[in-house]
Scaffold this motif. Structure first.
Motif, PDB file in Angstrom:
ATOM      1  N   SER A  30       0.533  -1.305  -0.281  1.00 29.03           N
ATOM      2  CA  SER A  30      -0.202  -0.182  -0.080  1.00 29.03           C
ATOM      3  C   SER A  30       0.739   1.810   0.413  1.00 29.03           C
ATOM      4  O   SER A  30       0.246   1.867  -0.798  1.00 29.03           O
ATOM      5  CB  SER A  30      -0.778   0.028   1.454  1.00 29.03           C
ATOM      6  OG  SER A  30      -0.179  -0.307   2.429  1.00 29.03           O
ATOM      7  N   ALA A  31       2.272   1.448   0.391  1.00 29.61           N
ATOM      8  CA  ALA A  31       2.806   1.875   0.300  1.00 29.61           C
ATOM      9  C   ALA A  31       3.242   3.018  -0.708  1.00 29.61           C
ATOM     10  O   ALA A  31       3.959   4.145  -1.153  1.00 29.61           O
ATOM     11  CB  ALA A  31       4.632   2.303   1.129  1.00 29.61           C
ATOM     12  N   SER A  32       2.700   2.235  -1.659  1.00 25.58           N
ATOM     13  CA  SER A  32       3.249   3.096  -3.118  1.00 25.58           C
ATOM     14  C   SER A  32       2.105   4.056  -3.577  1.00 25.58           C
ATOM     15  O   SER A  32       1.707   5.213  -4.486  1.00 25.58           O
ATOM     16  CB  SER A  32       3.186   2.452  -4.534  1.00 25.58           C
ATOM     17  OG  SER A  32       1.696   1.922  -4.041  1.00 25.58           O
ATOM     18  N   ASP A  33       0.876   3.824  -2.364  1.00 26.14           N
ATOM     19  CA  ASP A  33      -0.019   4.767  -2.374  1.00 26.14           C
ATOM     20  C   ASP A  33       0.619   6.262  -1.546  1.00 26.14           C
ATOM     21  O   ASP A  33       0.279   5.857  -0.044  1.00 26.14           O
ATOM     22  CB  ASP A  33      -1.084   4.913  -2.036  1.00 26.14           C
ATOM     23  CG  ASP A  33      -2.133   5.781  -1.304  1.00 26.14           C
ATOM     24  OD1 ASP A  33      -2.692   6.559  -2.968  1.00 26.14           O
ATOM     25  OD2 ASP A  33      -3.019   5.616  -0.170  1.00 26.14           O
ATOM     26  N   PRO A  34       0.694   7.671  -1.697  1.00 22.56           N
ATOM     27  CA  PRO A  34       1.031   8.106  -0.894  1.00 22.56           C
ATOM     28  C   PRO A  34       0.536   8.693   0.215  1.00 22.56           C
ATOM     29  O   PRO A  34       0.988   8.856   1.472  1.00 22.56           O
ATOM     30  CB  PRO A  34       1.286   9.567  -1.999  1.00 22.56           C
ATOM     31  CG  PRO A  34       1.060   9.655  -3.156  1.00 22.56           C
ATOM     32  CD  PRO A  34       0.420   8.220  -3.500  1.00 22.56           C
ATOM     33  N   ALA A  35      -0.726   8.028   0.579  1.00 23.30           N
ATOM     34  CA  ALA A  35      -1.522   8.607   1.770  1.00 23.30           C
ATOM     35  C   ALA A  35      -1.371   7.732   2.476  1.00 23.30           C
ATOM     36  O   ALA A  35      -1.367   7.729   4.181  1.00 23.30           O
ATOM     37  CB  ALA A  35      -3.350   8.312   1.492  1.00 23.30           C
ATOM     38  N   ALA A  36      -1.013   6.437   1.662  1.00 22.16           N
ATOM     39  CA  ALA A  36      -1.088   4.981   2.709  1.00 22.16           C
ATOM     40  C   ALA A  36       0.917   5.130   3.254  1.00 22.16           C
ATOM     41  O   ALA A  36       0.586   5.229   4.352  1.00 22.16           O
ATOM     42  CB  ALA A  36      -1.190   4.092   2.381  1.00 22.16           C
ATOM     43  N   ALA A  37       1.380   5.663   2.774  1.00 20.54           N
ATOM     44  CA  ALA A  37       2.955   5.336   2.967  1.00 20.54           C
ATOM     45  C   ALA A  37       2.796   7.237   3.774  1.00 20.54           C
ATOM     46  O   ALA A  37       3.400   6.643   5.110  1.00 20.54           O
ATOM     47  CB  ALA A  37       3.824   6.026   1.623  1.00 20.54           C
ATOM     48  N   ARG A  38       2.449   8.027   3.534  1.00 18.74           N
ATOM     49  CA  ARG A  38       1.888   8.677   5.533  1.00 18.74           C
ATOM     50  C   ARG A  38       1.571   8.041   6.428  1.00 18.74           C
ATOM     51  O   ARG A  38       2.120   8.617   7.057  1.00 18.74           O
ATOM     52  CB  ARG A  38       0.905  10.016   4.964  1.00 18.74           C
ATOM     53  CG  ARG A  38       1.072  10.878   5.577  1.00 18.74           C
ATOM     54  CD  ARG A  38      -0.114  12.555   5.354  1.00 18.74           C
ATOM     55  NE  ARG A  38      -0.157  13.074   6.052  1.00 18.74           N
ATOM     56  CZ  ARG A  38      -1.166  13.463   7.101  1.00 18.74           C
ATOM     57  NH1 ARG A  38      -2.306  12.243   7.373  1.00 18.74           N
ATOM     58  NH2 ARG A  38      -1.317  14.254   8.107  1.00 18.74           N
ATOM     59  N   GLN A  39       0.265   7.408   6.612  1.00 18.10           N
ATOM     60  CA  GLN A  39       0.215   6.497   7.557  1.00 18.10           C
ATOM     61  C   GLN A  39       0.799   6.103   8.039  1.00 18.10           C
ATOM     62  O   GLN A  39       0.929   5.818   8.937  1.00 18.10           O
ATOM     63  CB  GLN A  39      -1.412   6.252   7.235  1.00 18.10           C
ATOM     64  CG  GLN A  39      -2.137   5.768   8.244  1.00 18.10           C
ATOM     65  CD  GLN A  39      -2.644   6.589   9.540  1.00 18.10           C
ATOM     66  OE1 GLN A  39      -2.663   7.677   9.067  1.00 18.10           O
ATOM     67  NE2 GLN A  39      -2.414   6.868  10.622  1.00 18.10           N
ATOM     68  N   ILE A  40       1.743   5.202   7.596  1.00 18.67           N
ATOM     69  CA  ILE A  40       2.639   4.530   7.532  1.00 18.67           C
ATOM     70  C   ILE A  40       4.028   5.153   8.897  1.00 18.67           C
ATOM     71  O   ILE A  40       4.080   4.792   9.598  1.00 18.67           O
ATOM     72  CB  ILE A  40       3.456   3.253   6.915  1.00 18.67           C
ATOM     73  CG1 ILE A  40       2.610   2.501   6.140  1.00 18.67           C
ATOM     74  CG2 ILE A  40       4.621   2.963   7.003  1.00 18.67           C
ATOM     75  CD1 ILE A  40       2.581   1.719   4.683  1.00 18.67           C
ATOM     76  N   MET A  41       3.905   5.978   8.202  1.00 17.18           N
ATOM     77  CA  MET A  41       5.165   6.908   8.644  1.00 17.18           C
ATOM     78  C   MET A  41       4.772   7.266   9.855  1.00 17.18           C
ATOM     79  O   MET A  41       5.554   7.892  10.694  1.00 17.18           O
ATOM     80  CB  MET A  41       5.961   8.518   7.575  1.00 17.18           C
ATOM     81  CG  MET A  41       6.124   7.670   6.641  1.00 17.18           C
ATOM     82  SD  MET A  41       7.460   8.848   5.457  1.00 17.18           S
ATOM     83  CE  MET A  41       5.904   8.738   4.074  1.00 17.18           C
ATOM     84  N   LEU A  42       3.590   8.058   9.847  1.00 21.53           N
ATOM     85  CA  LEU A  42       3.333   8.254  10.719  1.00 21.53           C
ATOM     86  C   LEU A  42       2.574   7.233  12.115  1.00 21.53           C
ATOM     87  O   LEU A  42       2.788   7.844  13.477  1.00 21.53           O
ATOM     88  CB  LEU A  42       1.324   9.030  10.801  1.00 21.53           C
ATOM     89  CG  LEU A  42       1.109  10.198  10.538  1.00 21.53           C
ATOM     90  CD1 LEU A  42      -0.263  10.651  10.562  1.00 21.53           C
ATOM     91  CD2 LEU A  42       1.557  11.739  11.457  1.00 21.53           C
ATOM     92  N   GLU A  43       2.528   6.821  11.857  1.00 21.11           N
ATOM     93  CA  GLU A  43       2.505   4.778  12.850  1.00 21.11           C
ATOM     94  C   GLU A  43       4.079   4.814  13.302  1.00 21.11           C
ATOM     95  O   GLU A  43       4.536   3.505  14.665  1.00 21.11           O
ATOM     96  CB  GLU A  43       1.674   4.067  12.144  1.00 21.11           C
ATOM     97  CG  GLU A  43       0.255   4.123  11.992  1.00 21.11           C
ATOM     98  CD  GLU A  43      -0.639   3.378  11.574  1.00 21.11           C
ATOM     99  OE1 GLU A  43      -0.049   2.126  11.451  1.00 21.11           O
ATOM    100  OE2 GLU A  43      -1.873   3.828  11.044  1.00 21.11           O
ATOM    101  N   HIS A  44       4.550   4.797  12.644  1.00 15.23           N
ATOM    102  CA  HIS A  44       6.064   3.973  12.305  1.00 15.23           C
ATOM    103  C   HIS A  44       7.134   5.523  11.468  1.00 15.23           C
ATOM    104  O   HIS A  44       7.617   4.909  11.169  1.00 15.23           O
ATOM    105  CB  HIS A  44       6.040   3.096  11.681  1.00 15.23           C
ATOM    106  CG  HIS A  44       5.213   1.665  11.890  1.00 15.23           C
ATOM    107  ND1 HIS A  44       5.072   0.634  12.618  1.00 15.23           N
ATOM    108  CD2 HIS A  44       4.688   1.333  11.274  1.00 15.23           C
ATOM    109  CE1 HIS A  44       4.361   0.191  13.049  1.00 15.23           C
ATOM    110  NE2 HIS A  44       3.257   0.769  11.956  1.00 15.23           N
ATOM    111  N   PRO A  45       7.371   6.326  12.775  1.00 13.29           N
ATOM    112  CA  PRO A  45       8.444   7.470  12.190  1.00 13.29           C
ATOM    113  C   PRO A  45       9.643   6.796  12.305  1.00 13.29           C
ATOM    114  O   PRO A  45      10.762   7.481  11.078  1.00 13.29           O
ATOM    115  CB  PRO A  45       8.332   8.351  13.412  1.00 13.29           C
ATOM    116  CG  PRO A  45       7.216   8.106  14.329  1.00 13.29           C
ATOM    117  CD  PRO A  45       6.952   6.550  14.129  1.00 13.29           C
ATOM    118  N   ALA A  46       9.827   5.487  12.310  1.00 15.40           N
ATOM    119  CA  ALA A  46      11.606   4.722  11.970  1.00 15.40           C
ATOM    120  C   ALA A  46      11.591   4.440  10.750  1.00 15.40           C
ATOM    121  O   ALA A  46      12.473   4.399  10.392  1.00 15.40           O
ATOM    122  CB  ALA A  46      12.248   3.786  13.051  1.00 15.40           C
ATOM    123  N   VAL A  47      10.837   4.415  10.125  1.00 17.83           N
ATOM    124  CA  VAL A  47      10.593   4.306   8.543  1.00 17.83           C
ATOM    125  C   VAL A  47      10.951   5.064   7.570  1.00 17.83           C
ATOM    126  O   VAL A  47      11.144   5.338   6.282  1.00 17.83           O
ATOM    127  CB  VAL A  47       9.081   3.663   8.275  1.00 17.83           C
ATOM    128  CG1 VAL A  47       8.043   4.350   7.538  1.00 17.83           C
ATOM    129  CG2 VAL A  47       9.532   2.700   7.334  1.00 17.83           C
TER     130      VAL A  47
END
Length: 126
Positions: A79-96
């Motif tokens: 899902s990270a290829s979608d900018p909104a999903a990537a944003r959510q992943i970064m919010l939940e996992h800042p170490a990424v």
């Protein structure tokens, strides 16, 4: 006596990251004053993340080589290829988030650490 001025650079990262350590050492050895923001200690809010995304883009910020990325589910990775999903992943996992991120007072940003690139970037900070 060297005149010390208020920092016009902000370094974002995680203190346990080897690349962030190298960047901090470089800045210190070159007497470059910065404000340091640790994503784990000081957190990452939506406003800050949106500023970083606006300046660098989700693709440049998303570290797909690190340990945190490897711990994500296959569904999250896809899902990270979608900018909104990537944003959510970064919010939940800042170490990424790829690090370090260096931001000048004028809003210009760099991600990653390269002494030659940083030297030029910092020189532009007047």
């Amino acid at each position: 006596m060297t005149q010390v001025t208020a920092p016009t650079l902000t370094l974002y990262g995680i203190k346990t990251c080897d690349t962030v350590r190298k960047a901090r050492k470089y800045l210190s050895e070159n007497h470059i004053v910065t404000t340091y923001h640790d994503f784990r200690q000081q957190g990452l809010d939506e406003t800050l993340l949106d500023q970083l995304i606006q300046g660098l883009g989700t693709k440049a910020l998303l570290n797909t080589r690190g340990t945190t990325w490897r711990t994500l589910s296959d569904e999250q990775k896809q899902s990270a290829s979608d900018p909104a999903a990537a944003r959510q992943i970064m919010l939940e996992h800042p170490a990424v988030i790829k690090r370090p991120v260096l931001v000048r007072a004028d809003g210009e940003m760099l991600v990653g650490f390269d002494t030659a690139v940083w030297s030029t970037f910092i020189q532009g900070d007047h």
